[in-house]
Enzyme design. Structure first.
Site, PDB file in Angstrom:
ATOM      1  N   GLU A 177      12.477   0.228  19.054  1.00 13.49           N
ATOM      2  CA  GLU A 177      12.583  -0.836  20.066  1.00 13.49           C
ATOM      3  C   GLU A 177      11.841  -2.096  19.634  1.00 13.49           C
ATOM      4  O   GLU A 177      10.637  -2.199  19.831  1.00 13.49           O
ATOM      5  CB  GLU A 177      12.023  -0.340  21.413  1.00 13.49           C
ATOM      6  CG  GLU A 177      12.129  -1.394  22.509  1.00 13.49           C
ATOM      7  CD  GLU A 177      11.552  -0.938  23.855  1.00 13.49           C
ATOM      8  OE1 GLU A 177      10.875   0.109  23.895  1.00 13.49           O
ATOM      9  OE2 GLU A 177      11.780  -1.647  24.843  1.00 13.49           O
ATOM     10  N   LYS A 219      16.853   0.568  20.527  1.00 17.02           N
ATOM     11  CA  LYS A 219      16.660   0.068  21.891  1.00 17.02           C
ATOM     12  C   LYS A 219      16.456  -1.428  21.761  1.00 17.02           C
ATOM     13  O   LYS A 219      15.434  -1.899  21.245  1.00 17.02           O
ATOM     14  CB  LYS A 219      15.457   0.747  22.549  1.00 17.02           C
ATOM     15  CG  LYS A 219      15.167   0.227  23.954  1.00 17.02           C
ATOM     16  CD  LYS A 219      14.394   1.216  24.781  1.00 17.02           C
ATOM     17  CE  LYS A 219      14.026   0.620  26.133  1.00 17.02           C
ATOM     18  NZ  LYS A 219      13.569   1.635  27.079  1.00 17.02           N
TER      19      LYS A 219
HETATM   20  P1  13P Z   1      12.279  -2.065  31.150  1.00 16.73           P
HETATM   21  O1  13P Z   1      13.714  -1.669  31.317  1.00 16.73           O
HETATM   22  O2  13P Z   1      11.523  -2.112  32.444  1.00 16.73           O
HETATM   23  O3  13P Z   1      12.111  -3.259  30.273  1.00 16.73           O
HETATM   24  O4  13P Z   1      11.571  -0.859  30.395  1.00 16.73           O
HETATM   25  C1  13P Z   1      12.194  -0.271  29.342  1.00 16.73           C
HETATM   26  C2  13P Z   1      11.205   0.172  28.362  1.00 16.73           C
HETATM   27  O5  13P Z   1      11.076   1.335  28.095  1.00 16.73           O
HETATM   28  C3  13P Z   1      10.397  -0.840  27.689  1.00 16.73           C
HETATM   29  O6  13P Z   1       9.751  -0.275  26.598  1.00 16.73           O
END
Ligand code: 13P
Length: 339
Positions: A177, A219
């Site tokens: 991510e 992600k």
């Molecule tokens: P949000 O969808 O609230 O941004 O959170 C997702 C997430 O896991 C961020 O690391």
């Protein structure tokens, strides 16, 4: 490493009509969320809240997996069944956040580097034994006049790739991510440029570290105007820019892309995902891994009465999960929302 198992877990995470529930808030973040509803954050209230979410009737219909924080992976329901066992019987794959947070990057004021590689091999081994089948590591990249620096992007992408390789060695699917933050007054074009650069660097690093892309999930943050921008891009513009940016930077062999909600409204996040999936066919499934955008209505409902509102809180989650499940198929309409 069981390559077939990694690939089949990764594919199951982005199966048609399904996505990921992110409930891996660290101690500090969940306290902030509970503060907004006037609930004290204790091990018990955190367990009660997450037990409510994970025991939502029919949760496995639109939720393929859930990302947990370390504490939750080790917790049991009030009746004594482990939450991992609850998830397994509901058909929800257990996941775990394994980074140890974003810390100031030395020499680069205002920028952060995510840490957690030290001792990660041993932690992943234990997490696999506890039942985790995928993991998450979040890096944050901010857009401003002077950021991001190359150093910030390189350091974070290198760490993401090393984490991903360690996950696969442990038989765990890495969810990588690199979040480009929505905060600021930047334009859609600025966001596109930074996101494309970060994703290209990330996949270069993943190749260098021999990460098997068929057994990995990205992600991603959407390509979107900053939350303080004056003339914010429309749903259609966000969808087109995001898909175009991914096509320029993400290899087709990757198992799937899931989006974070990153401060978007609940219905806004659903509409964006739906508009992308209405655009056509891509090399990878496009799905969701929302935290706030899935939990928000439930959090408010439960917060009004944490004993009496368990069922009504679950109904709110089931609704958002169904709306987002439809969005993964490009079959969502805003008229499906209650009003
Ligand atoms: P949000 O969808 O609230 O941004 O959170 C997702 C997430 O896991 C961020 O690391």
């Amino acid at each position: 490493m069981d390559i077939k198992a990694l690939i089949s877990t990764a594919q199951a995470m982005v199966a048609d009509g399904k996505g990921i529930l992110a409930i891996d808030e660290s101690g500090g973040t969940i306290k902030k969320r509970f503060d907004t509803i006037g609930v004290e954050s204790t091990a018990e209230t955190r367990r009660d809240y997450r037990e409510m979410l994970l025991t939502t009737p029919g949760i496995g219909e639109h939720i393929s997996g859930a990302i947990l924080f370390d504490e939750t992976l080790r917790q049991s329901t009030a009746e004594g069944k482990s939450l991992v066992a609850v998830m397994e019987s509901a058909g929800v794959i257990p996941g775990i956040k394994v980074d140890t947070g974003a810390h100031p990057l030395a020499g680069h004021p205002g920028e952060l580097v995510t840490e957690g590689l030290d001792g990660l091999r041993e932690r992943l081994k234990e997490y696999a034994e506890l039942g985790a089948r995928f993991a998450k590591w979040r890096a944050v990249i901010s857009i401003s006049e002077s950021t991001p620096s190359d150093a910030c992007i390189n350091a974070n992408c290198h760490a993401l790739a090393r984490y991903a390789a360690l996950c696969q060695e442990a038989g765990i699917v890495p969810m990588v991510e690199p979040e480009v933050l929505i905060n600021g007054d930047h334009s859609l074009e600025d966001c596109y440029e930074v996101t494309e650069l970060a994703l290209r660097r990330l996949f270069e690093q993943m190749y260098d570290q021999n990460v098997m892309l068929e057994g990995a999930i990205l992600k991603a943050s959407m390509v979107i105007s900053g939350d303080e921008a004056t003339d914010r891009a429309s749903v259609a513009e966000v969808a087109e820019a995001t898909v175009d940016c991914l096509l320029q930077s993400v290899p087709g062999s990757l198992a799937g892309v899931v989006f974070l909600s990153g401060g978007q409204g609940d219905e806004e996040a659903t509409a964006h995902l739906d508009a992308m999936n209405k655009l056509g066919i891509f090399p990878w499934p496009l799905s969701f891994s929302y935290g706030r955008a899935l939990q928000h209505p439930t959090l408010i409902e439960w917060g009004a009465d944490i004993v009496a509102n368990v069922g009504s809180g679950q109904a709110k989650l089931a609704h958002r999960a169904r709306m987002n499940g439809l969005a993964t198929l490009g079959q969502y309409e805003s008229s499906m929302e209650p009003g």
